[in-house]
Enzyme design. Structure first.
Site, PDB file in Angstrom:
ATOM      1  N   SER A   1      93.294  30.837  48.579  1.00  0.00           N
ATOM      2  CA  SER A   1      93.495  31.385  47.235  1.00  0.00           C
ATOM      3  C   SER A   1      92.722  32.688  47.087  1.00  0.00           C
ATOM      4  CB  SER A   1      93.050  30.367  46.185  1.00  0.00           C
ATOM      5  OG  SER A   1      91.762  29.866  46.487  1.00  0.00           O
TER       6      SER A   1
ATOM      7  N   PHE B   1      75.266  41.623  42.951  1.00  0.00           N
ATOM      8  CA  PHE B   1      75.860  40.293  42.723  1.00  0.00           C
ATOM      9  C   PHE B   1      74.962  39.201  43.295  1.00  0.00           C
ATOM     10  CE2 PHE B   1      80.497  41.943  42.945  1.00  0.00           C
ATOM     11  CZ  PHE B   1      80.430  42.309  41.626  1.00  0.00           C
TER      12      PHE B   1
ATOM     13  N   GLU C   1      90.932  35.412  44.195  1.00  0.00           N
ATOM     14  CA  GLU C   1      90.440  35.524  42.814  1.00  0.00           C
ATOM     15  C   GLU C   1      90.487  36.972  42.317  1.00  0.00           C
ATOM     16  OE1 GLU C   1      86.946  33.164  41.798  1.00  0.00           O
ATOM     17  OE2 GLU C   1      86.082  34.945  40.861  1.00  0.00           O
TER      18      GLU C   1
ATOM     19  N   HIS D   1      88.672  30.689  49.711  1.00  0.00           N
ATOM     20  CA  HIS D   1      88.967  31.316  48.411  1.00  0.00           C
ATOM     21  C   HIS D   1      88.291  32.694  48.441  1.00  0.00           C
ATOM     22  CE1 HIS D   1      89.496  31.493  43.966  1.00  0.00           C
ATOM     23  NE2 HIS D   1      88.296  32.045  43.942  1.00  0.00           N
TER      24      HIS D   1
ATOM     25  N   ASP E   1      78.012  32.017  32.128  1.00  0.00           N
ATOM     26  CA  ASP E   1      76.678  32.581  31.880  1.00  0.00           C
ATOM     27  C   ASP E   1      76.785  33.484  30.667  1.00  0.00           C
ATOM     28  OD1 ASP E   1      75.252  31.636  34.188  1.00  0.00           O
ATOM     29  OD2 ASP E   1      76.489  33.007  35.371  1.00  0.00           O
TER      30      ASP E   1
HETATM   31  P1  FAD Z   1      77.082  23.831  35.897  1.00  0.00           P
HETATM   32  O1  FAD Z   1      77.753  22.990  36.896  1.00  0.00           O
HETATM   33  O2  FAD Z   1      77.030  23.346  34.487  1.00  0.00           O
HETATM   34  O3  FAD Z   1      75.583  24.081  36.426  1.00  0.00           O
HETATM   35  C1  FAD Z   1      74.748  25.068  35.846  1.00  0.00           C
HETATM   36  C2  FAD Z   1      73.288  24.697  36.041  1.00  0.00           C
HETATM   37  O4  FAD Z   1      72.922  23.600  35.201  1.00  0.00           O
HETATM   38  C3  FAD Z   1      72.908  24.234  37.447  1.00  0.00           C
HETATM   39  O5  FAD Z   1      71.611  24.681  37.714  1.00  0.00           O
HETATM   40  C4  FAD Z   1      72.957  22.718  37.369  1.00  0.00           C
HETATM   41  O6  FAD Z   1      72.085  22.097  38.299  1.00  0.00           O
HETATM   42  C5  FAD Z   1      72.516  22.470  35.936  1.00  0.00           C
HETATM   43  N1  FAD Z   1      73.223  21.314  35.324  1.00  0.00           N
HETATM   44  C6  FAD Z   1      74.520  21.004  35.458  1.00  0.00           C
HETATM   45  N2  FAD Z   1      74.846  19.927  34.724  1.00  0.00           N
HETATM   46  C7  FAD Z   1      73.717  19.554  34.093  1.00  0.00           C
HETATM   47  C8  FAD Z   1      73.411  18.501  33.177  1.00  0.00           C
HETATM   48  N3  FAD Z   1      74.359  17.657  32.751  1.00  0.00           N
HETATM   49  N4  FAD Z   1      72.116  18.409  32.711  1.00  0.00           N
HETATM   50  C9  FAD Z   1      71.176  19.274  33.136  1.00  0.00           C
HETATM   51  N5  FAD Z   1      71.409  20.285  34.003  1.00  0.00           N
HETATM   52  C10 FAD Z   1      72.661  20.428  34.476  1.00  0.00           C
HETATM   53  N6  FAD Z   1      81.391  32.668  35.445  1.00  0.00           N
HETATM   54  C11 FAD Z   1      82.093  33.128  34.392  1.00  0.00           C
HETATM   55  O7  FAD Z   1      81.504  33.463  33.355  1.00  0.00           O
HETATM   56  N7  FAD Z   1      83.460  33.266  34.449  1.00  0.00           N
HETATM   57  C12 FAD Z   1      84.165  32.899  35.542  1.00  0.00           C
HETATM   58  O8  FAD Z   1      85.386  33.031  35.562  1.00  0.00           O
HETATM   59  C13 FAD Z   1      83.452  32.385  36.677  1.00  0.00           C
HETATM   60  N8  FAD Z   1      84.110  31.983  37.776  1.00  0.00           N
HETATM   61  C14 FAD Z   1      83.405  31.401  38.811  1.00  0.00           C
HETATM   62  C15 FAD Z   1      84.110  30.892  39.907  1.00  0.00           C
HETATM   63  C16 FAD Z   1      83.430  30.296  40.968  1.00  0.00           C
HETATM   64  C17 FAD Z   1      84.220  29.724  42.128  1.00  0.00           C
HETATM   65  C18 FAD Z   1      81.998  30.223  40.950  1.00  0.00           C
HETATM   66  C19 FAD Z   1      81.237  29.614  42.105  1.00  0.00           C
HETATM   67  C20 FAD Z   1      81.306  30.722  39.864  1.00  0.00           C
HETATM   68  C21 FAD Z   1      81.981  31.296  38.772  1.00  0.00           C
HETATM   69  N9  FAD Z   1      81.320  31.782  37.640  1.00  0.00           N
HETATM   70  C22 FAD Z   1      82.030  32.283  36.579  1.00  0.00           C
HETATM   71  C23 FAD Z   1      79.846  31.747  37.571  1.00  0.00           C
HETATM   72  C24 FAD Z   1      79.336  30.472  36.861  1.00  0.00           C
HETATM   73  O9  FAD Z   1      79.781  30.445  35.525  1.00  0.00           O
HETATM   74  C25 FAD Z   1      77.815  30.501  36.915  1.00  0.00           C
HETATM   75  O10 FAD Z   1      77.364  30.319  38.235  1.00  0.00           O
HETATM   76  C26 FAD Z   1      77.114  29.554  35.960  1.00  0.00           C
HETATM   77  O11 FAD Z   1      75.719  29.900  35.959  1.00  0.00           O
HETATM   78  C27 FAD Z   1      77.207  28.093  36.323  1.00  0.00           C
HETATM   79  O12 FAD Z   1      78.434  27.594  36.094  1.00  0.00           O
HETATM   80  P2  FAD Z   1      78.789  26.103  36.623  1.00  0.00           P
HETATM   81  O13 FAD Z   1      80.110  25.775  36.114  1.00  0.00           O
HETATM   82  O14 FAD Z   1      78.554  26.006  38.066  1.00  0.00           O
HETATM   83  O15 FAD Z   1      77.637  25.290  35.838  1.00  0.00           O
END
Ligand code: FAD
Length: 281
Positions: A12, A212, A14, A262, A105
């Site tokens: 895929s 980045f 992005e 990806h 973020d």
């Molecule tokens: P989570 O899985 O929620 O984790 C974030 C942090 O919180 C981690 O340190 C984790 O250990 C901790 N955590 C998770 N769950 C809990 C819980 N229940 N209680 C306490 N702590 C917890 N960002 C964007 O803004 N837009 C995008 O389109 C985008 N696309 C992305 C695509 C990919 C493939 C990747 C790898 C990243 C992308 N990001 C994007 C970046 C991403 O949003 C950031 O890395 C963000 O900081 C974390 O998102 P996450 O969904 O991994 O968070």
């Protein structure tokens, strides 16, 4: 790595949503070029707090109208449940069945807000509201998320997302295969069974990559950093070296059984296409 070998490969690409008509035209050309490689889907990122909501949807609609499979990203931080439900309804009404679900973020200095604080809560919400309508991808961090308390905690948080209903995962980019192999083995040991597709960042410009990597916690190994720094403004050498390094990375991953790749394309077709051709895919 054994558990990953049973999944069929998913390739895929992005994109980020363009913000000008020229950007949209360029993305259409990039997608057309990359479509020749027959990826499983394109994905389109989503700005913090819904800042690209309309543009993400429009880019996905444009890709789909041009005959490509496309999945929007969606992030929950800074949004209410009602906002998220509305966006997902929009996706559903547009025939979209595949999303990348993230926490996102907020810009630095912005206070955390919204009703869903972590990606596991977003996945849970999507499943509760939309059942199995969407195929849900989540993010994985082989070098661990920069805000994680520690590695074990981050792994348990990844497990929560999977158990909340994620179907597959895409990783943050990395340049050292050991972290990916270790991460995948840890997931297998936790009993998780889903494809974990490596995220690949082609190397085009060193300053951008360094920025980045500093922000995302993705390590540029010292030998690669030193070499890239040494090229200064010589972009041809940076590209040539970057292509060698990233092609080798992809080859090592696929040979070991990674279930696809990806590519973070930065809306450019060139580097990704060259890597693809060199891999003989
Ligand atoms: P989570 O899985 O929620 O984790 C974030 C942090 O919180 C981690 O340190 C984790 O250990 C901790 N955590 C998770 N769950 C809990 C819980 N229940 N209680 C306490 N702590 C917890 N960002 C964007 O803004 N837009 C995008 O389109 C985008 N696309 C992305 C695509 C990919 C493939 C990747 C790898 C990243 C992308 N990001 C994007 C970046 C991403 O949003 C950031 O890395 C963000 O900081 C974390 O998102 P996450 O969904 O991994 O968070």
């Amino acid at each position: 790595m054994e558990s990953q070998k049973k999944f069929s490969r998913s390739f895929s690409f992005e994109f980020f949503p363009p913000n000008t008509p020229e950007g949209a035209e360029k993305l259409a050309q990039t997608a057309k070029q990359l479509a020749q490689l027959k990826p499983k889907f394109f994905s389109v990122t989503y700005g913090a707090g819904g800042s690209t909501r309309e543009r993400t949807l429009r880019a996905v609609q444009d890709l789909r109208a041009a005959g490509h499979a496309a999945a929007p990203h969606i992030s929950c931080i800074g949004s209410s449940r009602d906002d998220i439900r509305e966006i997902l309804r929009e996706y559903q009404n547009n025939g979209i069945r595949h999303v990348v679900a993230l926490r996102g973020d907020l810009p630095s200095g912005t206070a955390a807000s919204g009703e869903l604080h972590y990606a596991n809560e977003l996945v849970e919400f999507i499943r509760a509201e939309f059942g199995s309508h969407f195929h849900i991808e989540v993010a994985a961090y082989p070098e661990y998320h920069p805000q994680a308390k520690n590695a074990q905690d981050d792994l348990l948080n990844f497990k929560r997302k999977v158990e909340a209903g994620a179907d597959s995962a895409i990783t943050q980019y990395f340049y050292n295969t050991d972290c990916y192999f270790h991460f995948v083995d840890e997931c297998e040991a936790m009993g998780l069974s889903l494809p974990i597709v490596p995220g690949i960042m082609p190397i085009g410009r060193f300053s951008q990559l360094a920025r980045f990597s500093d922000a995302s916690g993705a390590e540029i190994p010292r030998w690669i950093r030193r070499k890239l720094e040494g090229y200064g403004d010589d972009t041809a050498s940076i590209r040539a070296f970057g292509l060698d390094v990233v092609t080798q990375l992809c080859d090592d991953l696929l040979s070991a059984g990674a279930p696809g790749l990806h590519f973070y394309t930065m809306n450019q077709a060139g580097l990704t296409t060259t890597i693809w051709q060199r891999l003989g895919l």
